[in-house]
Enzyme design. Structure first.
Site, PDB file in Angstrom:
ATOM      1  N   THR A  98     -14.037 -35.493 -31.740  1.00 27.00           N
ATOM      2  CA  THR A  98     -14.982 -36.084 -32.190  1.00 27.00           C
ATOM      3  C   THR A  98     -15.691 -36.135 -33.640  1.00 27.00           C
ATOM      4  OG1 THR A  98     -16.899 -34.875 -31.646  1.00 27.00           O
ATOM      5  CG2 THR A  98     -16.556 -35.597 -29.702  1.00 27.00           C
ATOM      6  N   VAL A 154      -9.091 -26.154 -41.867  1.00 23.48           N
ATOM      7  CA  VAL A 154      -8.857 -26.715 -43.072  1.00 23.48           C
ATOM      8  C   VAL A 154      -8.348 -27.052 -43.602  1.00 23.48           C
ATOM      9  CG1 VAL A 154      -9.565 -25.231 -45.126  1.00 23.48           C
ATOM     10  CG2 VAL A 154     -11.143 -24.647 -43.797  1.00 23.48           C
ATOM     11  N   LYS A 226     -16.566 -25.668 -45.332  1.00 27.54           N
ATOM     12  CA  LYS A 226     -14.784 -25.340 -45.250  1.00 27.54           C
ATOM     13  C   LYS A 226     -14.606 -23.992 -45.863  1.00 27.54           C
ATOM     14  CE  LYS A 226     -12.601 -29.857 -44.493  1.00 27.54           C
ATOM     15  NZ  LYS A 226     -11.831 -30.620 -45.786  1.00 27.54           N
TER      16      LYS A 226
END
Lengths: 347, 347
Positions: A98, A154, A226
């Site tokens: 999502t 990542v 990240k």
């Protein structure tokens, strides 16, 4: 082995993943003895599907392309809140794709917890949950004997988490350094070619790889989430994005880039994690990069990470100009890794 | 689980591997439940050891350092041809680290076949056997239910074979490109800094990373064996080093490098494998590299490989300035991979 999936979020990545399942169907059956059935697909505004039997993915993709919605697809078309859909479907595995609120990790985090709670294995490409609640998710997964994987959080499908887990046994990660946000890297590259930041940002948005809110890229939030995900998983940092010493590229002026160029330097937004005493220190900041640096050639939408290890020195992995297929591949490879774990009886 | 090793070849890499076993002993026991016992060590000119019980590695290393030989170590000291030693020892796994004849893959190949024939698992850092006889070795290993691993044959312990096998499931490798020979890369780098080829080569020999016969580096034989090893394993090329279109750096003149520099280019020895029809074409040749190339920063003794894949685009992995520890780590990580396979019941 039949593996039944629920795909939550069916934008570019979800649809590309569905196409990959179709393209690799023969390989999955023959080489891995894996028959993948998609039993549920949820979208935010285009309707959802729920079925007891495998959905015909080709027909799903065609219907979406033709009608722009899943409404009218057939009796599988349902009108259910996502959490309800997760609870009612018979899938073994949820793929969470999502759109994300980076500031909270929602709604992905709720979906993930709901699915794990039901004992489903979970794959996500959403960095938020790993940045904000990695330990919490892991605890729920372990208590339910479920798998949780997130390679796509990542550098898309570039193996980073898997690289360490699967190919660097016994190595301790003592530092991480990366160019992790495509948009800011692209913008800096365009600025070095004479564009203004606004022009560059427009171009990035036109090409479709920015965050919905581009300030998340420009102000370093995406890179922060990240590097936190990397540090939480690879260095057991137990931290969150608010603890990153964060400086974005908003204040970078064309003259800064020109001046760097005169000294044969480039400005790049570098995220890093390093050990300082008992703590892991996290930074995101624009840095001057020279031609001897492995990041020198990492321009445009490419990204890179250098892992500093105790036994294997410095390893750098570079992903060249990715497309949406590389993010879809992250989900695909996580799916195979989970199946391998199930077969080996490991978590 | 107790794992009993025979280490064949005990030069810099073998000794560093022994030190790594000592340094990671706690981790091996606690995290992996692995108790490693070394039962045999063979050297070419410094004597050999054979024991029914675990050798005291600390004492072995100390004795070698103090006396320059294993002779006089104690009753474990034996005078046996290597093949005999392999046959007589009770080890579960052989680590093959002898000095190699790249032109034939010997004597490593004979050692490997002898050990596999006895059902021992085998690890080697020698590229020759994989370049010359990969299928043959694999057939023997499979018929005996033994494992064969060789991460250290290319780019030391940098995961390349393991990267593809463990982290890129379902990806087809459709091209490979690499800077695979440290010596020629170092020599070209030194020449760009104003040294002659002979001076650069002397410096490389002084630092100890050249092949025993440096023409193997300079004329591209080492890079050829490595690209063949990669292509045999990752692209099922079924080829050998004689089939590589090979051009070394012997004819590169300082003026060539200067001229390249004026155009903002570097000369690097690039090995490559690409698919052409049903065949895999292999090349080793000096090439002009520009600053946009991920190989631009790969100077000195660093090395790099770019894998072109169907699902994940281009991935580049760079090893920064390795030492002997990185080759030893290749053996260490192969050892863990084999133990994982044994436990999962896979080959």
């Amino acid at each position: 082995m039949i593996l039944r999936l629920a795909i939550i979020g069916f934008g570019n990545v979800g649809r590309e993943f569905a196409r990959m399942l179709l393209a690799k169907r023969e390989w999955l059956l023959r080489d891995r003895g894996l028959d993948i059935e998609v039993l549920a697909i949820a979208t935010k505004t285009k309707g959802s599907l729920l079925s007891k039997r495998a959905l015909d993915l080709e027909r799903v993709l065609h219907h979406l392309e033709t009608h722009g919605t899943l409404t009218g697809f057939g009796p599988e078309n349902v009108d259910l809140p996502v959490i309800k859909l997760i609870e009612e479907c018979d899938a073994d595995m949820m793929v969470e794709l999502t759109t994300l609120d980076v500031g909270s990790g929602q709604p992905a985090l709720s979906h993930i917890i709901a699915a794990l709670d039901r004992g489903m294995d979970v794959i996500t490409a959403n960095k938020g949950p790993v940045a904000w609640a990695y330990k919490e998710i892991l605890n729920v997964a372990r208590s339910r004997g479920a798998h949780f994987r997130f390679e796509g959080t990542v550098m898309d499908g570039t193996p980073v988490f898997n690289l360490v887990e699967k190919t660097l046994p016994g190595c301790e990660i003592i530092g991480i350094r990366g160019i992790l946000n495509s948009t800011s890297n692209f913008v800096l590259d365009m600025m070095a070619r004479g564009k203004s930041m606004d022009e560059a940002l427009e171009e990035a948005q036109r090409r479709g790889f920015t965050e919905a809110d581009p300030s998340l890229d420009i102000d370093g939030w995406d890179a922060s989430a990240k590097i936190v995900a990397l540090a939480n998983v690879l260095m057991d940092a137990q931290t969150n994005p608010k603890k990153v010493a964060r400086k974005g590229i908003r204040e970078i002026q064309p003259r800064d880039i020109e001046e760097a160029g005169r000294k044969n330097r480039k400005i790049k937004l570098v995220a890093s994690a390093s050990v300082s005493g008992d703590e892991v220190q996290l930074k995101v900041e624009p840095m001057l990069i020279g031609p001897e640096d492995p990041f020198w050639s990492v321009d445009g939408t490419s990204s890179a990470v250098t892992l500093r290890t105790d036994l294997m020195g410095d390893l750098t992995i570079i992903e060249g100009s990715p497309t949406v297929a590389q993010t879809a591949y992250a989900v695909f490879s996580d799916m195979i890794q989970i199946v391998n774990s199930i077969r080996a009886g490991t978590l």
